[in-house]
Motif scaffolding. Structure first.
Motif, PDB file in Angstrom:
ATOM      1  N   PHE A   1    -131.665  92.225  53.924  1.00 30.30           N
ATOM      2  CA  PHE A   1    -130.562  93.182  53.909  1.00 30.30           C
ATOM      3  C   PHE A   1    -129.606  92.975  55.086  1.00 30.30           C
ATOM      4  N   ILE A   2    -128.430  93.567  54.930  1.00 25.65           N
ATOM      5  CA  ILE A   2    -127.462  93.672  56.010  1.00 25.65           C
ATOM      6  C   ILE A   2    -126.985  95.120  56.064  1.00 25.65           C
ATOM      7  N   GLU A   3    -126.715  95.593  57.277  1.00 22.13           N
ATOM      8  CA  GLU A   3    -126.264  96.964  57.466  1.00 22.13           C
ATOM      9  C   GLU A   3    -125.089  96.943  58.432  1.00 22.13           C
TER      10      GLU A   3
ATOM     11  N   TYR B   1    -112.284  97.199  63.087  1.00 20.60           N
ATOM     12  CA  TYR B   1    -113.365  96.216  62.944  1.00 20.60           C
ATOM     13  C   TYR B   1    -114.528  96.803  62.159  1.00 20.60           C
ATOM     14  N   LEU B   2    -115.340  95.918  61.602  1.00 21.78           N
ATOM     15  CA  LEU B   2    -116.663  96.297  61.115  1.00 21.78           C
ATOM     16  C   LEU B   2    -117.680  95.907  62.179  1.00 21.78           C
ATOM     17  N   TYR B   3    -118.754  96.686  62.282  1.00 20.26           N
ATOM     18  CA  TYR B   3    -119.823  96.395  63.236  1.00 20.26           C
ATOM     19  C   TYR B   3    -121.119  96.171  62.465  1.00 20.26           C
ATOM     20  N   ILE B   4    -121.752  95.029  62.695  1.00 17.73           N
ATOM     21  CA  ILE B   4    -123.028  94.727  62.037  1.00 17.73           C
ATOM     22  C   ILE B   4    -124.160  95.292  62.879  1.00 17.73           C
ATOM     23  N   HIS B   5    -124.851  96.287  62.346  1.00 21.40           N
ATOM     24  CA  HIS B   5    -126.006  96.850  63.026  1.00 21.40           C
ATOM     25  C   HIS B   5    -127.221  95.938  62.881  1.00 21.40           C
ATOM     26  N   CYS B   6    -127.413  95.394  61.690  1.00 19.80           N
ATOM     27  CA  CYS B   6    -128.664  94.693  61.413  1.00 19.80           C
ATOM     28  C   CYS B   6    -128.465  93.694  60.285  1.00 19.80           C
ATOM     29  N   LEU B   7    -128.987  92.499  60.469  1.00 18.87           N
ATOM     30  CA  LEU B   7    -129.062  91.485  59.415  1.00 18.87           C
ATOM     31  C   LEU B   7    -130.453  90.903  59.489  1.00 18.87           C
ATOM     32  N   TRP B   8    -131.235  91.104  58.445  1.00 20.17           N
ATOM     33  CA  TRP B   8    -132.662  90.744  58.520  1.00 20.17           C
ATOM     34  C   TRP B   8    -133.131  90.158  57.202  1.00 20.17           C
ATOM     35  N   VAL B   9    -133.676  88.955  57.289  1.00 21.69           N
ATOM     36  CA  VAL B   9    -134.327  88.307  56.156  1.00 21.69           C
ATOM     37  C   VAL B   9    -135.683  87.825  56.645  1.00 21.69           C
TER      38      VAL B   9
ATOM     39  N   ALA C   1    -125.655  84.473  52.450  1.00 15.53           N
ATOM     40  CA  ALA C   1    -124.978  85.216  51.396  1.00 15.53           C
ATOM     41  C   ALA C   1    -124.632  86.633  51.855  1.00 15.53           C
ATOM     42  N   LEU C   2    -125.541  87.270  52.585  1.00 13.59           N
ATOM     43  CA  LEU C   2    -125.278  88.628  53.070  1.00 13.59           C
ATOM     44  C   LEU C   2    -124.158  88.635  54.109  1.00 13.59           C
ATOM     45  N   MET C   3    -124.192  87.665  55.027  1.00 17.72           N
ATOM     46  CA  MET C   3    -123.131  87.594  56.023  1.00 17.72           C
ATOM     47  C   MET C   3    -121.787  87.341  55.352  1.00 17.72           C
TER      48      MET C   3
END
Length: 272
Positions: free
Chosen positions: A81-83, A99-107, A119-121
């Motif tokens: 997921f990405i948040e 801007y958008l801020y990425i809290h979490c990107l986890w696979v 793909a999520l990024m």
């Protein structure tokens, strides 16, 4: 915030059975919404029974979705997921326009190394462009730290450091043009008056409740004073005295880490 469990987030050195680009392109990603949130799988903690951290996160998300907060996941019971959120409403001491801020990107697990992280990024960057954003940013550091997204992965997309703190944390940004985001002045202070162990936390991460209880119990066993401060409003988050993704630790008036703590890690801090 990304987990350090998250050292192995994306692209392991020897991925096995990678998915084809066609497989990834056809992957069924979904966004959590007000309609599917009550029963939606939140990825971070896999449990068949209700979990206090998951339910706290679910309540927190319910209030954030109307602010443009996005939780996008592969439609599986796994951690993919990405948040992210508009920076103006992201619960972090970072300032900037549009801007958008990425809290979490986890696979993690069997899904690593198969292109899902990319793909999520890419979906986040495409979303930012479609919404006319000026760019995307995220928390990083000069040296990769646990509980932070893999900044080397982000830099492959063109993210660069646009601000930093004395403790080595960096603000990474991919600008589409216009002004750059920056840490709030308070975030660079990295000191507080209180000398006892002080933890700032929000309910955004499902691991927070168990970590709060670990800190509470460990300090009680050691007869050590502790202040546990819940960050429960956007204003509090924007004015924090250090970098923050949903957790921050001070001891003897000095900022220590944004890493979640187990008993051993906490013990090392208290020996200082």
């Amino acid at each position: 915030m990304v987990c350090g469990i998250m050292r192995d987030i994306l692209f392991p050195s020897q991925p096995s059975a990678p998915a084809t680009p066609e497989d990834v392109a056809a992957a069924d990603f979904i966004d959590l919404t007000a309609e599917n949130l009550p029963d939606g799988h939140l990825c971070c903690i896999i449990r068949k029974k209700p979990h206090p951290g998951v339910e706290a996160k679910r309540r927190w998300l319910k209030d954030r979705l109307g602010e443009g907060h996005v939780f996008r996941k592969l439609d599986v019971k796994g951690t993919v997921f990405i948040e992210y959120a508009p920076l103006e409403t992201a619960w972090v001491p970072i300032l900037g326009n549009n801007y958008l801020y990425i809290h979490c990107l986890w696979v993690s697990g069997a899904y690593k190394g198969k292109g899902y992280g990319r793909a999520l990024m890419e979906s986040c960057l495409a979303d930012a462009r479609a919404k006319g954003k000026s760019g995307v940013c995220m928390l990083g550091s000069k040296k990769q730290k646990s509980w932070l997204s893999d900044q080397s992965f982000a830099k492959r997309f063109g993210f660069t450091a646009v601000d930093e703190t004395a403790s080595g944390y960096e603000l990474l940004a991919l600008s589409f043009g216009g002004s750059l985001p920056r840490f709030a002045p308070s975030a660079k202070r990295e000191t507080i008056d209180a000398q006892e162990l002080t933890v700032y936390y929000s309910p955004q991460c499902p691991y927070i409740p168990q970590c709060v209880e670990t800190v509470r119990q460990t300090c009680a066993e050691k007869d050590m004073p502790v202040s546990l401060i819940e960050v429960d409003t956007l204003q509090k988050a924007k004015e924090l005295p250090c970098v923050f993704n949903n957790w921050a630790v001070f001891y003897k008036g000095r900022f220590e880490t944004v890493n979640l703590l187990d008993a051993a890690y906490l013990g090392r801090i208290l020996k200082k």
